[in-house]
Design a protein around this motif. Structure first.
Motif, mmCIF file in Angstrom:
data_model
loop_
_atom_site.group_PDB
_atom_site.id
_atom_site.type_symbol
_atom_site.label_atom_id
_atom_site.label_comp_id
_atom_site.label_asym_id
_atom_site.label_seq_id
_atom_site.Cartn_x
_atom_site.Cartn_y
_atom_site.Cartn_z
ATOM 1 N N ARG A 20 26.432 -67.015 2.140
ATOM 2 C CA ARG A 20 25.526 -66.283 3.101
ATOM 3 C C ARG A 20 24.936 -65.446 2.169
ATOM 4 O O ARG A 20 25.400 -64.817 1.148
ATOM 5 C CB ARG A 20 26.392 -65.494 4.279
ATOM 6 N N ALA A 21 23.647 -64.974 2.490
ATOM 7 C CA ALA A 21 22.765 -63.894 2.043
ATOM 8 C C ALA A 21 22.002 -63.399 2.912
ATOM 9 O O ALA A 21 21.584 -64.122 3.931
ATOM 10 C CB ALA A 21 22.173 -64.609 0.652
ATOM 11 N N SER A 22 21.180 -62.488 2.590
ATOM 12 C CA SER A 22 20.114 -61.771 3.610
ATOM 13 C C SER A 22 19.184 -61.458 2.470
ATOM 14 O O SER A 22 19.356 -60.526 1.780
ATOM 15 C CB SER A 22 21.067 -60.812 4.288
ATOM 16 N N ALA A 23 17.881 -61.429 3.148
ATOM 17 C CA ALA A 23 16.547 -60.846 2.513
ATOM 18 C C ALA A 23 16.612 -59.409 2.604
ATOM 19 O O ALA A 23 16.221 -58.710 1.471
ATOM 20 C CB ALA A 23 15.343 -61.325 3.277
ATOM 21 N N ASP A 24 17.634 -58.800 3.481
ATOM 22 C CA ASP A 24 17.557 -57.347 3.458
ATOM 23 C C ASP A 24 18.388 -56.849 2.026
ATOM 24 O O ASP A 24 18.044 -55.603 1.574
ATOM 25 C CB ASP A 24 18.530 -56.690 4.575
ATOM 26 N N ASP A 25 19.123 -57.585 1.533
ATOM 27 C CA ASP A 25 19.533 -57.227 0.161
ATOM 28 C C ASP A 25 18.753 -57.605 -1.011
ATOM 29 O O ASP A 25 19.304 -57.543 -2.188
ATOM 30 C CB ASP A 25 21.054 -57.971 0.007
ATOM 31 N N PHE A 26 17.559 -57.849 -0.752
ATOM 32 C CA PHE A 26 16.617 -58.110 -1.722
ATOM 33 C C PHE A 26 15.123 -57.215 -1.611
ATOM 34 O O PHE A 26 13.851 -57.603 -2.021
ATOM 35 C CB PHE A 26 16.159 -59.543 -1.848
ATOM 36 N N HIS A 27 15.426 -55.933 -1.037
ATOM 37 C CA HIS A 27 14.244 -55.019 -0.983
ATOM 38 C C HIS A 27 14.107 -54.645 -2.122
ATOM 39 O O HIS A 27 14.631 -54.525 -2.989
ATOM 40 C CB HIS A 27 15.040 -53.725 0.195
ATOM 41 N N ARG A 28 12.770 -53.915 -2.256
ATOM 42 C CA ARG A 28 12.231 -53.136 -3.308
ATOM 43 C C ARG A 28 12.536 -51.877 -2.791
ATOM 44 O O ARG A 28 12.699 -51.266 -2.070
ATOM 45 C CB ARG A 28 10.852 -53.471 -3.643
ATOM 46 N N PRO A 29 12.445 -51.059 -4.091
ATOM 47 C CA PRO A 29 12.549 -49.383 -4.132
ATOM 48 C C PRO A 29 11.752 -48.761 -3.052
ATOM 49 O O PRO A 29 10.546 -49.398 -2.976
ATOM 50 C CB PRO A 29 12.541 -49.075 -5.474
ATOM 51 N N GLN A 30 12.148 -47.816 -2.624
ATOM 52 C CA GLN A 30 11.357 -46.943 -1.576
ATOM 53 C C GLN A 30 9.839 -46.712 -2.122
ATOM 54 O O GLN A 30 8.793 -47.061 -1.384
ATOM 55 C CB GLN A 30 11.902 -45.830 -1.191
ATOM 56 N N ALA A 31 9.704 -46.345 -3.317
ATOM 57 C CA ALA A 31 8.485 -45.931 -3.742
ATOM 58 C C ALA A 31 7.613 -47.148 -3.871
ATOM 59 O O ALA A 31 6.348 -46.864 -3.519
ATOM 60 C CB ALA A 31 8.806 -45.369 -5.107
#
Length: 233
Positions: free
Chosen positions: A69-80
């Protein structure tokens, strides 16, 4: 080897859930019976992607197939970077929120290669806005990877999946789920949802993900999901 603890999770399924998850996995395995297989579970916010993808992992275990299992949510970019086009920009959310290149480079591509090539299922902690130390995993030759997330049929990911499951749900249901999960306004047409709503509008106009999905499931009642479409492949 299938994790037997996963099998116990099916005990809480309703008859409708058991029937749909079992049938869907059977269809997926008939489409691609062997090898490394990548399954995407996508849809708008609040359709229940994570819960559904978790259930598919259990259903694969019941079929004797190991699934990661994996989620795209765990491949976000930094907030800036995510907000470089403005905190309220729908275009910015679609284009900048996720590190699609990293997702492909450390997860999708190495997973498909098979052999002893390692892959990473989590790379970023959204809560702390920091990259994670990458933990490389390996797997056998006949396993499945299930990834949930938004925009998974975008051009950069086109052709990466063996099958895409597109989830839908009544907007009122999605709103209540977002309220319960995030404290968001329960009306998905409320201005506070504009960034995300219009980003999905942009994606759907550009890609038409519903038409390209292998399966469409109405997940309005997560205890009674209904498959409304399956392609003929």
């Amino acid at each position: 080897m299938v994790d037997r603890a996963l099998l116990m999770k099916a005990a809480s399924w309703s008859p409708e859930q058991k029937a749909l998850y079992t049938d869907l996995v059977d269809q997926l395995l008939r489409r691609n019976p062997r090898g490394r297989r990548l399954i995407a579970v996508e849809g708008r916010d609040g359709v229940g992607k994570t819960r559904f993808a978790d259930a598919l992992q259990v259903a694969f275990a019941r079929a004797g197939v190991e699934a990661f299992r994996a989620s795209a949510d765990d491949f976000h970019r930094p907030q800036a970077f995510r907000y470089r086009q403005g905190r309220d920009s729908p275009k910015g959310y679609y284009e900048d929120a996720f590190d699609t290149e990293l997702l492909d480079r450390v997860l999708l591509h190495p997973f498909r290669m098979g052999g002893s090539t390692g892959f990473v299922t989590r790379a970023f902690d959204l809560r702390t806005d920091t990259p994670l130390e990458m933990e490389w995993e390996t797997a056998g030759p006949d396993v499945v990877l299930i990834v949930d997330g938004v925009f998974l049929q975008r051009p950069a990911l086109a052709g990466k999946w063996h099958a895409v499951v597109h989830l839908e749900a009544d907007p009122r249901v999605r709103g209540e789920r977002l309220r319960a999960r995030d404290g968001a306004h329960p009306d998905v047409e409320h201005p506070s949802h504009r960034r995300y709503r219009e980003a999905h509008d942009l994606y759907e106009r550009a890609v038409d993900p519903r038409r390209k999905a292998a399966f469409i499931v109405d997940n309005s009642d997560w205890r009674r999901p209904v498959q409304v479409f399956a392609d003929s492949c």
